[in-house]
Design a protein around this motif. Structure first.
Motif, PDB file in Angstrom:
ATOM      1  N   UNK A   1       0.829  -1.200   0.000  1.00 32.25           N
ATOM      2  CA  UNK A   1       0.000   0.000   0.000  1.00 32.25           C
ATOM      3  C   UNK A   1       0.869   1.258   0.000  1.00 32.25           C
ATOM      4  N   UNK A   2       1.906   1.274   0.841  1.00 37.99           N
ATOM      5  CA  UNK A   2       2.803   2.423   0.864  1.00 37.99           C
ATOM      6  C   UNK A   2       3.603   2.511  -0.433  1.00 37.99           C
ATOM      7  N   UNK A   3       3.963   1.362  -0.978  1.00 32.33           N
ATOM      8  CA  UNK A   3       4.669   1.350  -2.259  1.00 32.33           C
ATOM      9  C   UNK A   3       3.840   1.965  -3.361  1.00 32.33           C
TER      10      UNK A   3
ATOM     11  N   UNK B   1       8.600   0.252  -1.433  1.00 30.54           N
ATOM     12  CA  UNK B   1       8.606  -0.451  -2.715  1.00 30.54           C
ATOM     13  C   UNK B   1       9.731  -1.479  -2.740  1.00 30.54           C
ATOM     14  N   UNK B   2      10.900  -1.083  -2.255  1.00 35.37           N
ATOM     15  CA  UNK B   2      12.030  -2.001  -2.203  1.00 35.37           C
ATOM     16  C   UNK B   2      11.741  -3.156  -1.250  1.00 35.37           C
TER      17      UNK B   2
ATOM     18  N   UNK C   1      12.714   6.012  -8.095  1.00 37.29           N
ATOM     19  CA  UNK C   1      12.586   7.055  -7.073  1.00 37.29           C
ATOM     20  C   UNK C   1      13.916   7.316  -6.355  1.00 37.29           C
ATOM     21  N   UNK C   2      14.985   6.651  -6.830  1.00 42.81           N
ATOM     22  CA  UNK C   2      16.312   6.942  -6.306  1.00 42.81           C
ATOM     23  C   UNK C   2      16.902   5.933  -5.345  1.00 42.81           C
ATOM     24  N   UNK C   3      16.294   4.772  -5.163  1.00 45.70           N
ATOM     25  CA  UNK C   3      16.838   3.766  -4.252  1.00 45.70           C
ATOM     26  C   UNK C   3      17.988   3.009  -4.925  1.00 45.70           C
ATOM     27  N   UNK C   4      19.200   3.231  -4.418  1.00 46.22           N
ATOM     28  CA  UNK C   4      20.356   2.536  -4.983  1.00 46.22           C
ATOM     29  C   UNK C   4      20.330   1.046  -4.639  1.00 46.22           C
TER      30      UNK C   4
END
Length: 75
Positions: free
Chosen positions: A20-22, A30-31, A56-59
């Protein structure tokens, strides 16, 4: 009291909240949804969540995309 059942139920609720948050665009969640699906060997679904998080920028998610691509031939 069934500890295994309670753990599975708690994990399922946690994953649902993560999804839901993703869907709201929270890269960390999301990760985490990708991690959950990856552990269950649902690689294509995990890839989709990692891809959203990476955008969204998650390496970490970007790294996991590469691992899925190399180790499991996910596009």
């Amino acid at each position: 009291f069934n500890e295994v059942s309670d753990h599975a139920s708690t994990e399922s609720r946690g994953c649902q909240l993560g999804v839901e948050l993703g869907n709201l665009g929270v890269a960390t969640r999301q990760a985490m949804a990708g991690d959950y699906l990856n552990r269950r060997q649902l690689y294509e679904e995990a890839f989709a969540w990692y891809e959203k998080a990476a955008q969204l920028g998650s390496s970490d998610a970007a790294f996991n995309l590469a691992v899925l691509h190399i180790e499991h031939s996910v596009p």
